[in-house]
Design a protein around this motif. Structure first.
Motif, PDB file in Angstrom:
ATOM      1  N   GLU A 326       0.774  -1.273  -0.063  1.00 58.89           N
ATOM      2  CA  GLU A 326       0.010  -0.031  -0.082  1.00 58.89           C
ATOM      3  C   GLU A 326       0.785   1.346   0.053  1.00 58.89           C
ATOM      4  O   GLU A 326       1.931   1.345   0.610  1.00 58.89           O
ATOM      5  CB  GLU A 326      -0.738   0.061   1.276  1.00 58.89           C
ATOM      6  CG  GLU A 326      -1.886   1.110   1.318  1.00 58.89           C
ATOM      7  CD  GLU A 326      -2.776   1.166   2.525  1.00 58.89           C
ATOM      8  OE1 GLU A 326      -3.469  -0.047   2.474  1.00 58.89           O
ATOM      9  OE2 GLU A 326      -2.999   2.073   3.090  1.00 58.89           O
ATOM     10  N   ALA A 327       0.450   2.348  -0.783  1.00 55.87           N
ATOM     11  CA  ALA A 327       0.982   3.589  -0.792  1.00 55.87           C
ATOM     12  C   ALA A 327      -0.043   4.555  -1.272  1.00 55.87           C
ATOM     13  O   ALA A 327      -1.075   4.472  -1.613  1.00 55.87           O
ATOM     14  CB  ALA A 327       2.284   3.495  -1.809  1.00 55.87           C
ATOM     15  N   TYR A 328       0.239   5.812  -0.909  1.00 53.62           N
ATOM     16  CA  TYR A 328      -0.283   6.930  -1.339  1.00 53.62           C
ATOM     17  C   TYR A 328       0.647   7.662  -2.434  1.00 53.62           C
ATOM     18  O   TYR A 328       1.831   7.819  -2.334  1.00 53.62           O
ATOM     19  CB  TYR A 328      -0.598   8.118  -0.367  1.00 53.62           C
ATOM     20  CG  TYR A 328      -1.701   7.589   0.723  1.00 53.62           C
ATOM     21  CD1 TYR A 328      -3.026   7.872   0.765  1.00 53.62           C
ATOM     22  CD2 TYR A 328      -1.460   6.550   1.561  1.00 53.62           C
ATOM     23  CE1 TYR A 328      -3.932   7.264   1.707  1.00 53.62           C
ATOM     24  CE2 TYR A 328      -2.168   6.021   2.604  1.00 53.62           C
ATOM     25  CZ  TYR A 328      -3.501   6.454   2.658  1.00 53.62           C
ATOM     26  OH  TYR A 328      -4.406   6.145   3.441  1.00 53.62           O
ATOM     27  N   PHE A 329       0.198   8.306  -3.474  1.00 54.34           N
ATOM     28  CA  PHE A 329       0.694   9.252  -4.490  1.00 54.34           C
ATOM     29  C   PHE A 329      -0.135  10.076  -4.856  1.00 54.34           C
ATOM     30  O   PHE A 329      -1.440  10.176  -5.021  1.00 54.34           O
ATOM     31  CB  PHE A 329       1.390   8.219  -5.515  1.00 54.34           C
ATOM     32  CG  PHE A 329       0.301   7.597  -6.357  1.00 54.34           C
ATOM     33  CD1 PHE A 329      -0.115   7.978  -7.427  1.00 54.34           C
ATOM     34  CD2 PHE A 329      -0.083   6.249  -5.834  1.00 54.34           C
ATOM     35  CE1 PHE A 329      -1.018   7.187  -8.136  1.00 54.34           C
ATOM     36  CE2 PHE A 329      -1.232   5.651  -6.595  1.00 54.34           C
ATOM     37  CZ  PHE A 329      -1.398   6.072  -7.812  1.00 54.34           C
ATOM     38  N   ALA A 330       0.431  11.207  -5.262  1.00 49.97           N
ATOM     39  CA  ALA A 330      -0.193  12.578  -5.947  1.00 49.97           C
ATOM     40  C   ALA A 330       0.415  13.408  -6.836  1.00 49.97           C
ATOM     41  O   ALA A 330       1.862  13.205  -6.730  1.00 49.97           O
ATOM     42  CB  ALA A 330      -0.517  13.515  -4.358  1.00 49.97           C
ATOM     43  N   ASN A 331      -0.256  14.107  -7.733  1.00 48.70           N
ATOM     44  CA  ASN A 331       0.510  15.249  -8.329  1.00 48.70           C
ATOM     45  C   ASN A 331      -0.332  16.452  -8.067  1.00 48.70           C
ATOM     46  O   ASN A 331      -1.595  16.434  -8.031  1.00 48.70           O
ATOM     47  CB  ASN A 331       0.372  14.840  -9.875  1.00 48.70           C
ATOM     48  CG  ASN A 331       1.401  14.077 -10.488  1.00 48.70           C
ATOM     49  OD1 ASN A 331       2.650  14.152  -9.780  1.00 48.70           O
ATOM     50  ND2 ASN A 331       1.276  13.323 -11.537  1.00 48.70           N
ATOM     51  N   VAL A 332       0.480  17.471  -7.973  1.00 45.50           N
ATOM     52  CA  VAL A 332      -0.204  18.999  -7.956  1.00 45.50           C
ATOM     53  C   VAL A 332      -0.276  19.673  -9.321  1.00 45.50           C
ATOM     54  O   VAL A 332       0.983  19.722 -10.032  1.00 45.50           O
ATOM     55  CB  VAL A 332       0.614  19.646  -7.015  1.00 45.50           C
ATOM     56  CG1 VAL A 332      -0.055  21.197  -6.671  1.00 45.50           C
ATOM     57  CG2 VAL A 332       0.601  19.074  -5.633  1.00 45.50           C
ATOM     58  N   TYR A 333      -1.356  20.146  -9.713  1.00 45.38           N
ATOM     59  CA  TYR A 333      -1.380  20.766 -11.027  1.00 45.38           C
ATOM     60  C   TYR A 333      -1.926  22.277 -10.701  1.00 45.38           C
ATOM     61  O   TYR A 333      -2.523  22.469  -9.719  1.00 45.38           O
ATOM     62  CB  TYR A 333      -2.237  20.131 -12.048  1.00 45.38           C
ATOM     63  CG  TYR A 333      -1.753  18.866 -12.217  1.00 45.38           C
ATOM     64  CD1 TYR A 333      -0.532  18.634 -13.220  1.00 45.38           C
ATOM     65  CD2 TYR A 333      -2.449  17.567 -11.941  1.00 45.38           C
ATOM     66  CE1 TYR A 333      -0.141  17.193 -13.537  1.00 45.38           C
ATOM     67  CE2 TYR A 333      -1.617  16.356 -12.388  1.00 45.38           C
ATOM     68  CZ  TYR A 333      -0.939  16.358 -13.122  1.00 45.38           C
ATOM     69  OH  TYR A 333      -0.435  15.033 -13.399  1.00 45.38           O
ATOM     70  N   ARG A 334      -1.623  23.224 -11.738  1.00 45.07           N
ATOM     71  CA  ARG A 334      -2.238  24.365 -11.459  1.00 45.07           C
ATOM     72  C   ARG A 334      -3.356  24.722 -12.771  1.00 45.07           C
ATOM     73  O   ARG A 334      -3.016  24.537 -13.908  1.00 45.07           O
ATOM     74  CB  ARG A 334      -1.260  25.554 -11.796  1.00 45.07           C
ATOM     75  CG  ARG A 334      -1.880  26.956 -11.392  1.00 45.07           C
ATOM     76  CD  ARG A 334      -0.640  28.237 -11.584  1.00 45.07           C
ATOM     77  NE  ARG A 334       0.193  27.960 -10.414  1.00 45.07           N
ATOM     78  CZ  ARG A 334       0.206  28.292  -9.359  1.00 45.07           C
ATOM     79  NH1 ARG A 334      -1.260  29.038  -8.709  1.00 45.07           N
ATOM     80  NH2 ARG A 334       0.894  28.174  -8.453  1.00 45.07           N
TER      81      ARG A 334
END
Length: 468
Positions: A326-334
């Motif tokens: 298990e893991a969490y991942f994310a991308n931040v965009y504008r």
């Protein structure tokens, strides 16, 4: 507690289709490379596969065996099936002297997935020249390149807009379809392959061949019956597309006895002069057929979503994780305008992957992401890339920072998060751009590590939006 963050290079090679030059960056074994430790990871390494005559594949577990059998029982397929008899067989193409069998196999599989309702002739020139890997057409390729090109909406485009073989490809062509889902089938899962061919489209796979073109000869190929059977230990070097099968195809049709009846009907990329108008049979007992196979199971019109946000133009080149499934991942965009976030797109790196999707408006500059209620959840039966519609679309304003985040759980995985990463020693990874992303990974969804700064990698996680 200090966490161990690990890389794992994946190279599920479908082919290195070259006449004399091997594709650098897609053969195992790989030398291990230590990279700088971070506060988050006391022992960060790029891990490699061990030496093997076969390339790595999605691991099979007791549970995946059960789900595969359930899928077979739920929808049986006939003992014989032939795309030519159902108006589903595309025209055979010829790669000529270039190492583009992977491009032809991709486009044949795509075209067959749309037939008979829609008939397209997609450009092999465009996928082999306008992808993000910067490689020439005589250097070969593999299916990770095909996936990256299609999932980035770089194509497909029409053959008439970018004809094959002139060494040129115009800029600015828009895709005529959006590929939103690609399933990776289990190693030698013949029942799954038949299901995919029957219900979706041609299955892209590979084999080893000493043949070089339509006029070549080989002890493994019977020119009279258009049948092929290889029983050695060489890994695949040529991409083809499965477009049918015959469980009763006689073992006597092969130059060497495979010990069983049955064969897949396959389309090659050596024109109509090869085989039976470009098609031939490959024994079920062939060493490589079906080891690595994929099906294009989600092909949409080009107006399904208006915008795509992404930072992984080279796609799934490796995996990242904390030694846990298990893991969490994310991308931040504008946001580029006032938009409505409608869907997320990401990879399941193994079978039976569970997920939860989150959207965070007003994402902070310091990377301290706080996740609230999920906006989508579910499970993927097969490994692959999937687009998940949000049960509650999220509106964002022009210029607003937003985060797309996912909690993922892949049984028996230790690094379940798909990434692209930069490696200047590898031709296939030299062109990875780390300046276009702001990605994060976490073991608990609270403490986040920036993957571009700390791991030289981009998270494979896309957001799809429409104007509002």
């Amino acid at each position: 507690m200090k966490l161990k963050l690990k890389y794992k290079w994946i190279c599920r090679l479908l082919s290195v289709c070259v006449l004399s030059v091997a594709l650098t960056g897609c053969a195992v074994p790989w030398p291990a490379l230590d990279i700088q430790q971070t506060e988050e990871s006391a022992e960060t390494r790029k891990e490699t596969e061990p030496e093997s005559e076969e390339l790595p594949s999605v691991p099979r577990t007791e549970e995946t065996e059960k789900t595969t059998q359930a899928r077979v029982n739920a929808a049986a397929v006939p003992s014989r099936y032939d795309y030519r008899e159902h108006g589903r067989c595309p025209a055979a193409g010829s790669q000529g002297e270039l190492g583009t069998c992977w491009a032809f196999a991709t486009m044949i599989a795509l075209e067959s997935s749309l037939l008979p309702q829609e008939s397209f002739d997609f450009s092999e020139d465009h996928i082999s020249l306008q992808n993000s890997f910067g490689m020439s057409q005589d250097m070969g390729g593999d299916y990770t390149m095909s996936m990256a090109y299609l999932l980035a909406w770089q194509g497909p485009v029409l053959e008439e807009d970018d004809p094959y073989g002139d060494g040129e490809s115009p800029d600015g062509l828009e895709p005529v379809k959006h590929v939103q889902e690609i399933q990776l089938l289990d190693n030698k899962d013949y029942a799954g392959i038949k299901q995919a061919v029957y219900f979706h489209g041609g299955v892209q796979t590979s084999l080893f061949t000493a043949l070089e073109d339509e006029s070549s000869q080989s002890e493994y190929y019977n020119e009279d019956t258009y049948s092929y059977y290889y029983t050695g230990n060489q890994i695949s070097n040529h991409d083809i597309v499965i477009v049918g099968w015959d469980d009763s195809y006689s073992r006597e049709n092969f130059n060497q006895d495979p010990g069983m009846d049955g064969a897949f009907l396959c389309m090659n990329s050596w024109g109509t002069e090869f085989g039976d108008g470009g098609l031939f049979y490959v024994s079920y007992a062939d060493t490589n057929i079906g080891i690595h196979s994929l099906a294009y199971t989600g092909i949409a019109p080009p107006d399904n979503y208006e915008n795509i946000y992404q930072a992984d133009l080279c796609g799934w080149l490796g995996q990242l994780g904390y030694g846990d499934e298990e893991a969490y991942f994310a991308n931040v965009y504008r946001a580029r305008s006032d938009e409505r976030i409608e869907a997320a797109g990401f990879y399941a790196t193994g079978a039976d992957t569970e997920y939860e999707v989150y959207v965070l408006r007003g994402a902070p500059e310091n990377g301290k992401l706080v996740l609230n209620e999920s906006v989508a959840s579910g499970r993927f039966e097969q490994a692959g890339y999937y687009t998940v519609d949000l049960k509650r679309p999220v509106d964002v304003k022009s210029g607003e920072r937003f985060a797309m985040a996912v909690r993922i759980r892949t049984p028996e995985a230790v690094h379940p998060v798909a990434i692209e990463y930069q490696d200047d020693s590898s031709e296939i990874m030299t062109y990875v751009d780390l300046s276009d992303g702001e990605g994060y990974i976490s073991a608990d969804g609270r403490n986040w590590a920036n993957t571009e700064k700390e791991q030289d990698s981009n998270i494979c996680l896309k957001a799809y939006t429409s104007a509002r």
